[in-house]
Enzyme design. Structure first.
Site, PDB file in Angstrom:
ATOM      1  N   HIS A  47       0.837  -1.204   0.000  1.00  0.00           N
ATOM      2  CA  HIS A  47       0.000   0.000   0.000  1.00  0.00           C
ATOM      3  C   HIS A  47       0.873   1.257   0.000  1.00  0.00           C
ATOM      4  O   HIS A  47       0.665   2.191   0.791  1.00  0.00           O
ATOM      5  CB  HIS A  47      -0.953  -0.011   1.198  1.00  0.00           C
ATOM      6  CG  HIS A  47      -1.909  -1.159   1.167  1.00  0.00           C
ATOM      7  ND1 HIS A  47      -3.145  -1.079   0.563  1.00  0.00           N
ATOM      8  CD2 HIS A  47      -1.799  -2.441   1.626  1.00  0.00           C
ATOM      9  CE1 HIS A  47      -3.765  -2.241   0.667  1.00  0.00           C
ATOM     10  NE2 HIS A  47      -2.961  -3.082   1.299  1.00  0.00           N
ATOM     11  N   TYR A 305       4.184  -5.309   9.074  1.00  0.00           N
ATOM     12  CA  TYR A 305       4.067  -3.847   9.118  1.00  0.00           C
ATOM     13  C   TYR A 305       5.289  -3.242   9.796  1.00  0.00           C
ATOM     14  O   TYR A 305       5.838  -2.224   9.358  1.00  0.00           O
ATOM     15  CB  TYR A 305       2.815  -3.429   9.894  1.00  0.00           C
ATOM     16  CG  TYR A 305       1.499  -3.563   9.163  1.00  0.00           C
ATOM     17  CD1 TYR A 305       1.337  -4.465   8.126  1.00  0.00           C
ATOM     18  CD2 TYR A 305       0.399  -2.803   9.533  1.00  0.00           C
ATOM     19  CE1 TYR A 305       0.121  -4.607   7.477  1.00  0.00           C
ATOM     20  CE2 TYR A 305      -0.821  -2.928   8.890  1.00  0.00           C
ATOM     21  CZ  TYR A 305      -0.950  -3.835   7.863  1.00  0.00           C
ATOM     22  OH  TYR A 305      -2.142  -3.964   7.218  1.00  0.00           O
TER      23      TYR A 305
END
Length: 322
Positions: A47, A305
């Protein structure tokens, strides 16, 4: 400065050690696969393309019965968020991305935050990190490989049914965003309630998109000029037969739902120095009253992440030192 860089490297090793013990695939392997051979330095590995937003959540107080999280007491709380599209290329065309996402960050007190990462799919295609890794490998190999992968994974049925029925909208504002993974709400008596949540659009007004690479972000900028973009924040409570550790199964529509309030997005900032770019939207950064389940995909997401954040933070630091 050297100490800080060493800390970044050490933290990545700790995360990968935890992840390999759980799923036999490391956070480094995940991020290596996501970024490919030519990573975009300083950007998120997944993303990568996104824009920052700000707004407020207006809680109705109806969820306070289920959780002691202060966010759900009656009142209004500000947030910083980020709309994004899937992929590792920060300049890729918006409309070619298969997934759209919305992340939120609430600073509830001086010591308590809540980070939320939501996507348009309501379920994962697989149930564990190893299979998720192999799914990404298959996607990169092409249509034949991904077809073969799904043939070997019958647990992907709910995801594939959703994918077959899903039509991307003409706006970030018209999508439904889902937690995918389940979490626990914890009330004042320490009772746990497994839930998933969804942001459901309150607007249904389509816009004509341009043919530019930034079509979705341009549309959102224009839409916000007319006023806030709003979503109902709805929580689905698990039934006795629902497995909160399995993210590949969509819970029946008959499950009880609670509308917690309205999320209002008021501003957007597409600049490189916008507030959200330095936030790691780790889904395991949770406040009092919200707890993680033992869903293995949830733990894998958190570790990946963190590894992505570690890499881009190090790259930005080294660039600043030049």
């Amino acid at each position: 400065m050297k100490t800080f860089i060493q800390f970044l490297s050490w933290s990545g090793l700790v995360l990968s050690a935890n992840l390999v013990a759980q799923e036999k695939v490391t956070a480094q392997q995940f991020v290596d696969l996501q970024e490919g051979k030519k990573p975009f330095a300083g950007f998120r590995r997944a993303h990568a393309k996104g824009a920052c937003v700000t707004g407020e959540f207006v809680s109705s107080g109806t969820l306070a019965h289920y959780t002691k999280a202060s966010l759900f007491e009656t009142g209004t709380t500000a947030f910083v968020g980020r709309f994004s599209v899937a992929g590792s290329n920060p300049t890729a065309p918006d409309l070619k991305a298969p997934v759209r996402s919305l992340a939120l960050s609430f600073n509830l007190t001086s010591t308590e935050q809540w980070r939320i990462a939501m996507n348009t799919p309501p379920a994962m295609a697989v149930t564990n990190a190893h299979d998720f890794y192999q799914q990404i490998v298959a996607i990169k190999q092409g249509p034949d490989a991904i077809k073969a992968f799904f043939n070997e994974h019958p647990e992907s049925k709910d995801f594939l049914n959703w994918k077959a029925s899903y039509t991307p909208s003409s706006s970030f504002a018209l999508e439904q965003y889902n937690s995918i993974n389940a979490f626990y709400l914890i009330d004042d008596h320490s009772n746990k309630h497994a839930v998933r949540w969804h942001l459901m659009p309150r607007d249904n007004t389509p816009n004509t998109l341009t043919n530019s690479n930034n079509a979705l972000f341009d549309e959102l900028v224009n839409r916000l000029e007319s006023g806030p973009v709003s979503f109902n924040w709805v929580f689905t409570l698990a039934g006795d037969d629902d497995d909160e550790t399995n993210p590949a199964v969509i819970w029946p529509s008959s499950r009880e739902q609670v509308s917690a309030g309205v999320l209002k997005i008021k501003t957007i900032d597409t600049s490189e120095n916008a507030r959200c770019h330095d936030i790691n939207f780790d889904p395991l950064t949770l406040p009092t009253g919200i707890a993680a389940t033992q869903d293995p995909i949830l733990n894998a997401r958190s570790a990946a992440y963190a590894e992505s954040y570690r890499r881009r933070a190090k790259e930005k630091l080294l660039e600043a030192l030049q």
